[in-house]
Design a protein around this motif. Sequence first.
Motif, PDB file in Angstrom:
ATOM      1  N   ASN A   5      44.702  48.532  37.373  1.00 30.39           N
ATOM      2  CA  ASN A   5      46.029  47.968  37.606  1.00 30.39           C
ATOM      3  C   ASN A   5      46.099  46.458  37.418  1.00 30.39           C
ATOM      4  O   ASN A   5      47.175  45.876  37.545  1.00 30.39           O
ATOM      5  N   LEU A   6      44.967  45.824  37.137  1.00 32.71           N
ATOM      6  CA  LEU A   6      44.959  44.367  36.980  1.00 32.71           C
ATOM      7  C   LEU A   6      45.301  43.979  35.554  1.00 32.71           C
ATOM      8  O   LEU A   6      44.949  44.662  34.600  1.00 32.71           O
ATOM      9  N   ASP A   7      45.971  42.849  35.415  1.00 30.23           N
ATOM     10  CA  ASP A   7      46.368  42.309  34.120  1.00 30.23           C
ATOM     11  C   ASP A   7      45.161  41.598  33.504  1.00 30.23           C
ATOM     12  O   ASP A   7      44.660  40.616  34.077  1.00 30.23           O
ATOM     13  N   THR A   8      44.703  42.067  32.370  1.00 27.20           N
ATOM     14  CA  THR A   8      43.502  41.509  31.738  1.00 27.20           C
ATOM     15  C   THR A   8      43.694  40.087  31.224  1.00 27.20           C
ATOM     16  O   THR A   8      42.714  39.415  30.902  1.00 27.20           O
ATOM     17  N   SER A   9      44.920  39.601  31.170  1.00 26.71           N
ATOM     18  CA  SER A   9      45.165  38.229  30.718  1.00 26.71           C
ATOM     19  C   SER A   9      45.158  37.226  31.881  1.00 26.71           C
ATOM     20  O   SER A   9      45.301  36.030  31.661  1.00 26.71           O
ATOM     21  N   LYS A  10      44.969  37.709  33.107  1.00 24.32           N
ATOM     22  CA  LYS A  10      44.997  36.841  34.284  1.00 24.32           C
ATOM     23  C   LYS A  10      43.632  36.824  34.967  1.00 24.32           C
ATOM     24  O   LYS A  10      42.799  37.689  34.734  1.00 24.32           O
ATOM     25  N   THR A  11      43.424  35.821  35.820  1.00 21.51           N
ATOM     26  CA  THR A  11      42.207  35.736  36.618  1.00 21.51           C
ATOM     27  C   THR A  11      42.562  35.967  38.083  1.00 21.51           C
ATOM     28  O   THR A  11      43.703  35.755  38.506  1.00 21.51           O
ATOM     29  N   TYR A  12      41.571  36.384  38.850  1.00 20.54           N
ATOM     30  CA  TYR A  12      41.787  36.762  40.243  1.00 20.54           C
ATOM     31  C   TYR A  12      40.663  36.231  41.116  1.00 20.54           C
ATOM     32  O   TYR A  12      39.568  35.948  40.628  1.00 20.54           O
ATOM     33  N   ILE A  13      40.945  36.118  42.401  1.00 19.58           N
ATOM     34  CA  ILE A  13      39.882  35.912  43.368  1.00 19.58           C
ATOM     35  C   ILE A  13      39.806  37.151  44.237  1.00 19.58           C
ATOM     36  O   ILE A  13      40.810  37.843  44.455  1.00 19.58           O
ATOM     37  N   GLY A  14      38.610  37.421  44.711  1.00 15.46           N
ATOM     38  CA  GLY A  14      38.392  38.486  45.671  1.00 15.46           C
ATOM     39  C   GLY A  14      37.984  37.861  46.993  1.00 15.46           C
ATOM     40  O   GLY A  14      37.104  36.993  47.025  1.00 15.46           O
ATOM     41  N   LEU A  15      38.635  38.245  48.059  1.00 16.60           N
ATOM     42  CA  LEU A  15      38.250  37.804  49.393  1.00 16.60           C
ATOM     43  C   LEU A  15      37.590  38.966  50.104  1.00 16.60           C
ATOM     44  O   LEU A  15      38.139  40.070  50.155  1.00 16.60           O
ATOM     45  N   VAL A  44      34.127  34.660  48.993  1.00 14.42           N
ATOM     46  CA  VAL A  44      35.122  34.620  47.921  1.00 14.42           C
ATOM     47  C   VAL A  44      34.397  34.707  46.587  1.00 14.42           C
ATOM     48  O   VAL A  44      33.298  34.174  46.426  1.00 14.42           O
ATOM     49  N   CYS A  45      35.008  35.421  45.658  1.00 16.19           N
ATOM     50  CA  CYS A  45      34.453  35.544  44.307  1.00 16.19           C
ATOM     51  C   CYS A  45      35.591  35.483  43.296  1.00 16.19           C
ATOM     52  O   CYS A  45      36.759  35.583  43.665  1.00 16.19           O
ATOM     53  N   GLY A  46      35.242  35.289  42.040  1.00 16.76           N
ATOM     54  CA  GLY A  46      36.219  35.284  40.958  1.00 16.76           C
ATOM     55  C   GLY A  46      36.101  36.565  40.146  1.00 16.76           C
ATOM     56  O   GLY A  46      35.038  37.179  40.087  1.00 16.76           O
ATOM     57  N   LEU A  47      37.190  36.959  39.530  1.00 19.39           N
ATOM     58  CA  LEU A  47      37.238  38.159  38.702  1.00 19.39           C
ATOM     59  C   LEU A  47      37.942  37.797  37.399  1.00 19.39           C
ATOM     60  O   LEU A  47      39.087  37.347  37.417  1.00 19.39           O
ATOM     61  N   VAL A  48      37.221  37.979  36.279  1.00 20.61           N
ATOM     62  CA  VAL A  48      37.723  37.578  34.967  1.00 20.61           C
ATOM     63  C   VAL A  48      37.456  38.701  33.973  1.00 20.61           C
ATOM     64  O   VAL A  48      36.375  39.291  33.966  1.00 20.61           O
ATOM     65  N   PHE A  49      38.443  38.972  33.111  1.00 17.73           N
ATOM     66  CA  PHE A  49      38.275  39.969  32.055  1.00 17.73           C
ATOM     67  C   PHE A  49      37.802  39.257  30.797  1.00 17.73           C
ATOM     68  O   PHE A  49      38.452  38.327  30.319  1.00 17.73           O
ATOM     69  N   ARG A  50      36.647  39.686  30.274  1.00 15.62           N
ATOM     70  CA  ARG A  50      36.111  39.094  29.050  1.00 15.62           C
ATOM     71  C   ARG A  50      35.160  40.067  28.388  1.00 15.62           C
ATOM     72  O   ARG A  50      34.579  40.912  29.052  1.00 15.62           O
ATOM     73  N   TYR A  51      35.039  39.933  27.093  1.00 19.49           N
ATOM     74  CA  TYR A  51      34.180  40.831  26.312  1.00 19.49           C
ATOM     75  C   TYR A  51      34.529  42.302  26.548  1.00 19.49           C
ATOM     76  O   TYR A  51      33.666  43.173  26.574  1.00 19.49           O
ATOM     77  N   GLY A  52      35.806  42.575  26.789  1.00 20.80           N
ATOM     78  CA  GLY A  52      36.269  43.945  26.946  1.00 20.80           C
ATOM     79  C   GLY A  52      36.022  44.576  28.298  1.00 20.80           C
ATOM     80  O   GLY A  52      36.201  45.778  28.466  1.00 20.80           O
ATOM     81  N   GLU A  53      35.638  43.777  29.302  1.00 18.50           N
ATOM     82  CA  GLU A  53      35.398  44.335  30.644  1.00 18.50           C
ATOM     83  C   GLU A  53      35.551  43.255  31.716  1.00 18.50           C
ATOM     84  O   GLU A  53      35.569  42.065  31.413  1.00 18.50           O
ATOM     85  N   PHE A  94      42.132  41.501  46.515  1.00 19.06           N
ATOM     86  CA  PHE A  94      42.216  40.673  45.324  1.00 19.06           C
ATOM     87  C   PHE A  94      43.593  40.041  45.188  1.00 19.06           C
ATOM     88  O   PHE A  94      44.608  40.660  45.507  1.00 19.06           O
ATOM     89  N   PHE A  95      43.574  38.792  44.700  1.00 23.84           N
ATOM     90  CA  PHE A  95      44.789  38.009  44.557  1.00 23.84           C
ATOM     91  C   PHE A  95      44.755  37.285  43.223  1.00 23.84           C
ATOM     92  O   PHE A  95      43.717  36.735  42.845  1.00 23.84           O
ATOM     93  N   GLU A  96      45.903  37.263  42.548  1.00 18.50           N
ATOM     94  CA  GLU A  96      45.975  36.507  41.298  1.00 18.50           C
ATOM     95  C   GLU A  96      45.841  35.024  41.619  1.00 18.50           C
ATOM     96  O   GLU A  96      46.511  34.506  42.515  1.00 18.50           O
ATOM     97  N   MET A  97      44.932  34.369  40.904  1.00 12.11           N
ATOM     98  CA  MET A  97      44.709  32.944  41.109  1.00 12.11           C
ATOM     99  C   MET A  97      44.173  32.366  39.814  1.00 12.11           C
ATOM    100  O   MET A  97      43.211  32.894  39.260  1.00 12.11           O
TER     101      MET A  97
END
Length: 182
Positions: A5-15, A44-53, A94-97
């Motif tokens: 459900n996450l938008d692959t063009s955006k970045t997120y943080i996980g708390l 806290v961590c970051g979540l980024v879509f890259r290289y197809g995953e 997770f939150f868009e950031m």
Amino acid sequence: MNLDNLDTSKTYIGLQYGNSLIAKEIRRFSKDYAPDSKEIPTHVCGLVFRYGEWWIFESHANGVKNILIPSGVRHYRAQNWEKVEAKCDSEYKFFEMPLDEKTLEEYIGQPYSIGDIGSLLRAAILNRNGKQKDRKGLICSEYIANCCPAITEYFNLPTFCITPAHFQKYIDDNNIKEVGAK
């Protein structure tokens, strides 16, 4: 963890809202930084879509040797999330950031900062956050704050003074909604 459900063009943080003894201590000493929050995160961590995953970016004191994930500032495929979190009794939200992906990469390989943890503990006890000195290495919230200038600008603090509770307060104050990555 379902990331569909996450938008692959955006970045997120996980708390992370942990329940271990260490997590309870982190929560106890950082709750004053988010006094009106119902929950106080412990990581806290970051979540980024890259290289197809999806990839996780974080700084952690413990490595996961059986899948070659080191301690310190690291990144790994989200498909390994279950293995990394296997022993954790916690929940993530997770939150868009906006995160600076170049900066996320720059810090990979830096050590975890036990010294900053001690400094933040003393600062919390003495009510002097922002007055301590920076120590070698990066804790999770310092690493992600380096990649998210909005946090340091909002609190007018250097990154090594930012805790996961600061991220929670920023999210609460700016009415940022949780996204579906349960």
